[in-house]
Design a protein around this motif. Sequence first.
Motif, PDB file in Angstrom:
ATOM      1  N   THR A 222       8.269  55.509  17.727  1.00 20.49           N
ATOM      2  CA  THR A 222       8.550  54.107  17.414  1.00 20.49           C
ATOM      3  C   THR A 222       9.802  53.672  18.178  1.00 20.49           C
ATOM      4  N   ALA A 223      10.155  54.437  19.211  1.00 18.01           N
ATOM      5  CA  ALA A 223      11.390  54.155  19.952  1.00 18.01           C
ATOM      6  C   ALA A 223      11.094  53.297  21.182  1.00 18.01           C
ATOM      7  N   ARG A 224      10.910  53.936  22.323  1.00 16.97           N
ATOM      8  CA  ARG A 224      10.632  53.187  23.558  1.00 16.97           C
ATOM      9  C   ARG A 224       9.588  53.945  24.366  1.00 16.97           C
ATOM     10  N   LYS A 225       8.704  53.221  25.043  1.00 15.17           N
ATOM     11  CA  LYS A 225       7.664  53.889  25.833  1.00 15.17           C
ATOM     12  C   LYS A 225       8.295  54.657  26.995  1.00 15.17           C
ATOM     13  N   GLU A 226       9.403  54.142  27.514  1.00 19.03           N
ATOM     14  CA  GLU A 226      10.014  54.732  28.713  1.00 19.03           C
ATOM     15  C   GLU A 226      10.532  56.154  28.505  1.00 19.03           C
ATOM     16  N   VAL A 227      10.766  56.555  27.268  1.00 20.63           N
ATOM     17  CA  VAL A 227      11.319  57.907  27.063  1.00 20.63           C
ATOM     18  C   VAL A 227      10.254  58.987  27.260  1.00 20.63           C
ATOM     19  N   ASP A 248       4.172  53.116  18.611  1.00 20.59           N
ATOM     20  CA  ASP A 248       4.284  51.665  18.439  1.00 20.59           C
ATOM     21  C   ASP A 248       4.628  51.009  19.777  1.00 20.59           C
ATOM     22  N   VAL A 249       4.720  51.820  20.818  1.00 23.79           N
ATOM     23  CA  VAL A 249       5.067  51.293  22.138  1.00 23.79           C
ATOM     24  C   VAL A 249       4.069  51.905  23.126  1.00 23.79           C
ATOM     25  N   PRO A 269      -1.482  47.611  18.826  1.00 25.09           N
ATOM     26  CA  PRO A 269      -1.832  46.677  19.905  1.00 25.09           C
ATOM     27  C   PRO A 269      -0.598  45.964  20.459  1.00 25.09           C
ATOM     28  N   LYS A 270       0.391  45.735  19.612  1.00 29.49           N
ATOM     29  CA  LYS A 270       1.641  45.108  20.046  1.00 29.49           C
ATOM     30  C   LYS A 270       2.760  45.710  19.207  1.00 29.49           C
ATOM     31  N   LYS A 271       3.900  45.976  19.847  1.00 26.28           N
ATOM     32  CA  LYS A 271       5.009  46.603  19.120  1.00 26.28           C
ATOM     33  C   LYS A 271       5.297  45.837  17.828  1.00 26.28           C
ATOM     34  N   MET A 272       5.195  46.529  16.694  1.00 27.41           N
ATOM     35  CA  MET A 272       5.275  45.842  15.409  1.00 27.41           C
ATOM     36  C   MET A 272       6.223  46.502  14.419  1.00 27.41           C
ATOM     37  N   GLY A 273       6.970  47.508  14.878  1.00 27.28           N
ATOM     38  CA  GLY A 273       7.867  48.230  13.969  1.00 27.28           C
ATOM     39  C   GLY A 273       8.781  47.301  13.191  1.00 27.28           C
ATOM     40  N   ALA A 274       9.376  46.343  13.888  1.00 28.43           N
ATOM     41  CA  ALA A 274      10.353  45.458  13.250  1.00 28.43           C
ATOM     42  C   ALA A 274       9.719  44.151  12.795  1.00 28.43           C
TER      43      ALA A 274
END
Length: 306
Positions: A222-227, A248-249, A269-274
């Motif tokens: 749930t952090a970032r896709k880039e990691v 989530d990414v 489907p779209k980042k929704m964590g927050a």
Amino acid sequence: MKVLIATQKPFAAVAVKGVREILEGAGHEVVLLEKYAAQSDLVQAAADANALIIRSDKVTAEVLDAAPRLKIVVRAGAGFDNVDLAAATAHGVVVMNTPGQNSNAVAELAVAMMIFMARTQFTPATGSEIQGKILGIQAFGNVGRLVGVKAKALGMKVKALDPFLSDEQILAGGAEPVHSLDELYGGSDYLSLHIPALPSTVGSINYELITKMPKGATLVNTARKEVIDEAGLEKALEDRPDLKYVTDVAPDNLAALQEKFGLRVFATPKKMGAQTSEANINAGLAAARQIVDYFATGNTRFQVNK
Ligand code: 3PG
């Protein structure tokens, strides 16, 4: 002052109302730019803004160049990898975030994702329980700590790795401290990522790490896709048919992953964590208050480009 709220993924209406009340109550003007189609819309809208409230919206050098009156950007949320900090500093623009304000929403999603994968994406296939399993938390900040608390309440054993915290601080947060990535990945049935996207973390979750996870393990992002090293993840899922990935990414290679690995991979489907009213209210109102305070008193407590 003119405050632009630029949110490609809008806040809940109740949060926008609260943000407006705070800003207008302090004598500021509010302009709303929601669900905009192109980055050029943001560039244009920022041209006469004195302050900007954003979420994951991209504040690039182009936006900053086009906004000569801009004094402050507040990212209503935690991660600020979407803001060009060097360009902001060069323009004399203060950048802030609102740490902790949307953490509970993200933590709840991380826990929900673990259960969703344990229950084979709510299909009738026999699933498993998370009670008694080991959760490893990579980065024990606002979100990581809340994930730990919730996981413990559900009967999980919680371990955490955070190079910026002492063992005492991790223990005080209710987790067992772990001192290396090998130990964390090697001993976690579920691994929840809460690291920011920095030059040192981008692509760092790679084949070697992922394949250290024990049989049947699930990686939760749930952090970032880039990691994530996406090629490494794909190969790990190929070589280890017992592993699962939930995020989530969504990764760039999501279509390939879903085709090859079916129910072992899931991405929202779209980042929704927050994306809860509560998180929108907490983060949005905090951003508005920080702007009011900055213009009134010069308070830079949450500045991230000092
Ligand atoms: C954050 O960094 O605060 C989260 O990733 C939430 O991002 P969002 O505001 O784009 O939903």
